[in-house]
Design a protein around this motif. Structure first.
Motif, PDB file in Angstrom:
ATOM      1  N   GLY A   1       0.801  -1.212   0.000  1.00  0.00           N
ATOM      2  CA  GLY A   1       0.000   0.000   0.000  1.00  0.00           C
ATOM      3  C   GLY A   1       0.835   1.264   0.000  1.00  0.00           C
ATOM      4  N   LEU A   2       2.150   1.128   0.151  1.00  0.00           N
ATOM      5  CA  LEU A   2       3.037   2.289   0.148  1.00  0.00           C
ATOM      6  C   LEU A   2       3.298   2.767  -1.282  1.00  0.00           C
TER       7      LEU A   2
ATOM      8  N   THR B   1      -4.169  -6.562  -0.714  1.00  0.00           N
ATOM      9  CA  THR B   1      -4.118  -5.121  -0.467  1.00  0.00           C
ATOM     10  C   THR B   1      -5.339  -4.428  -1.062  1.00  0.00           C
ATOM     11  N   PRO B   2      -6.261  -3.957  -0.219  1.00  0.00           N
ATOM     12  CA  PRO B   2      -7.537  -3.426  -0.722  1.00  0.00           C
ATOM     13  C   PRO B   2      -7.403  -2.243  -1.659  1.00  0.00           C
ATOM     14  N   ASN B   3      -6.457  -1.334  -1.403  1.00  0.00           N
ATOM     15  CA  ASN B   3      -6.410  -0.150  -2.257  1.00  0.00           C
ATOM     16  C   ASN B   3      -5.956  -0.484  -3.676  1.00  0.00           C
TER      17      ASN B   3
ATOM     18  N   TYR C   1       7.584   2.263  -5.444  1.00  0.00           N
ATOM     19  CA  TYR C   1       7.552   0.803  -5.323  1.00  0.00           C
ATOM     20  C   TYR C   1       7.571   0.412  -3.852  1.00  0.00           C
ATOM     21  N   GLY C   2       6.495  -0.212  -3.382  1.00  0.00           N
ATOM     22  CA  GLY C   2       6.304  -0.464  -1.961  1.00  0.00           C
ATOM     23  C   GLY C   2       7.500  -1.037  -1.225  1.00  0.00           C
TER      24      GLY C   2
ATOM     25  N   ALA D   1      12.033  -0.026   2.485  1.00  0.00           N
ATOM     26  CA  ALA D   1      13.459  -0.098   2.812  1.00  0.00           C
ATOM     27  C   ALA D   1      13.977   1.265   3.251  1.00  0.00           C
ATOM     28  N   TYR D   2      13.616   2.306   2.529  1.00  0.00           N
ATOM     29  CA  TYR D   2      14.071   3.647   2.897  1.00  0.00           C
ATOM     30  C   TYR D   2      13.448   4.107   4.211  1.00  0.00           C
ATOM     31  N   ARG D   3      12.205   3.782   4.447  1.00  0.00           N
ATOM     32  CA  ARG D   3      11.572   4.183   5.712  1.00  0.00           C
ATOM     33  C   ARG D   3      12.272   3.541   6.897  1.00  0.00           C
ATOM     34  N   GLY D   4      12.753   2.311   6.690  1.00  0.00           N
ATOM     35  CA  GLY D   4      13.466   1.640   7.765  1.00  0.00           C
ATOM     36  C   GLY D   4      14.812   2.257   8.076  1.00  0.00           C
TER      37      GLY D   4
END
Length: 295
Positions: A33-34, A91-93, A236-237, A242-245
């Protein structure tokens, strides 16, 4: 219709194993969803679903299931071929976006939220079961393969298109691995689904007429390696995750920036001063489920 749940649900059950599996699936749902995965499909790989549908011989009147369908890259071409299509995804969205795209193309598809490792469909319900760079991301490969086989009717077709481990996307996941937390116990790397040996082992003796071939899709969307990296970093989720981590660790962010750009540079075949041109390799595999007891 009698609905049966999957019989090969790795890690699903009572107590801690079940809780861990639910947490893992929730994480997968969040990851996809990201960013903007619909943009990735539309701008980079729009033709892959049609390639899979044609190779799988989908025809008018077929009952088709697209597993881990995302926005319907395979489901929509199958419906355009005249099939009756169910598109399932965790993933609903993504399903919501797919439904809007299907309406724009003038086709009706049944969009359903479902786990590839525990499909809510009856044994043998579908003539053709497809997955286009989708089921490969379910963490327990034998469980999801068992579900693909279970819901396909005897004599029906299974069609799979998955990124190859040696290809660009397989190498991208290898490049991101040092920047990601360790995989949970029992979870297998997604690009294994791009190995013919691995897929044949998963499908086993329940199928015949297996045809597997390596093919490539030309990706010439990006002006330069940095443009590729920035697009995947934003859309790309798994790359977004990975970057958020790495938030707050500027050195590691810079290192991942460098590694992804260098990967694209290595795969640039040159010859175009205005863009990079890459060939992304995938495995296209079709098989027929046995009509009776496997040999």
């Amino acid at each position: 219709m009698t609905v049966q749940s999957g019989t090969a649900q790795t890690g699903v059950g009572q107590g801690g194993a079940g809780e861990a599996d639910r947490a893992l699936k929730a994480r997968h749902r969040d990851i996809w969803g990201l960013g903007d995965y619909p943009a990735v499909v539309a701008e980079i790989i729009p033709e892959l679903g049609a390639v899979l549908v044609e190779a799988s011989g989908v025809k008018a009147g077929d009952r088709v299931l697209d597993v881990a369908a995302g926005t319907g890259n395979a489901a929509i071409p199958a419906a355009l071929a005249g099939a009756s299509v169910v598109a399932s995804d965790l993933t609903p969205n993504l399903l919501a976006t797919g439904q809007a795209l299907a309406e724009q193309r003038g086709v009706t598809i049944d969009w359903q939220e479902a786990d590839a490792e525990a499909l809510p469909y009856a044994d043998g319900e579908f003539d053709v079961v497809l997955s286009c760079v989708g089921v490969m991301f379910a963490p327990h490969h034998r469980a999801s393969a068992g579900e693909l086989l279970r819901v396909c009717r005897p004599g029906g077709k299974i069609g799979l298109l998955n990124w190859a481990p040696e290809g660009f996307i397989g190498q991208m996941f290898a490049a991101m691995k040092p920047y990601l937390p360790p995989s949970p116990p029992g979870a297998q790397p997604a690009p294994l689904w791009g190995s013919e040996e691995h897929v044949r082992g998963l499908l086993g003796e329940q199928v015949i007429d297996v045809v597997a071939r390596r093919q490539t899709v030309t990706v010439d969307t990006f002006a330069n390696p940095d443009a590729f990296r920035d697009f995947f970093k934003a859309n790309y989720g798994p790359t977004v995750a990975a970057y958020r981590g790495l938030a707050g660790d500027l050195d590691r962010v810079a290192a991942l920036d460098r590694d992804l750009a260098q990967l694209a540079a290595r795969h640039d075949q040159g010859g175009d001063a205005n863009r990079i041109v890459m060939q992304w390799e995938y495995l296209l595999c079709t098989a027929r489920k046995h009509n009776g007891t496997p040999r």
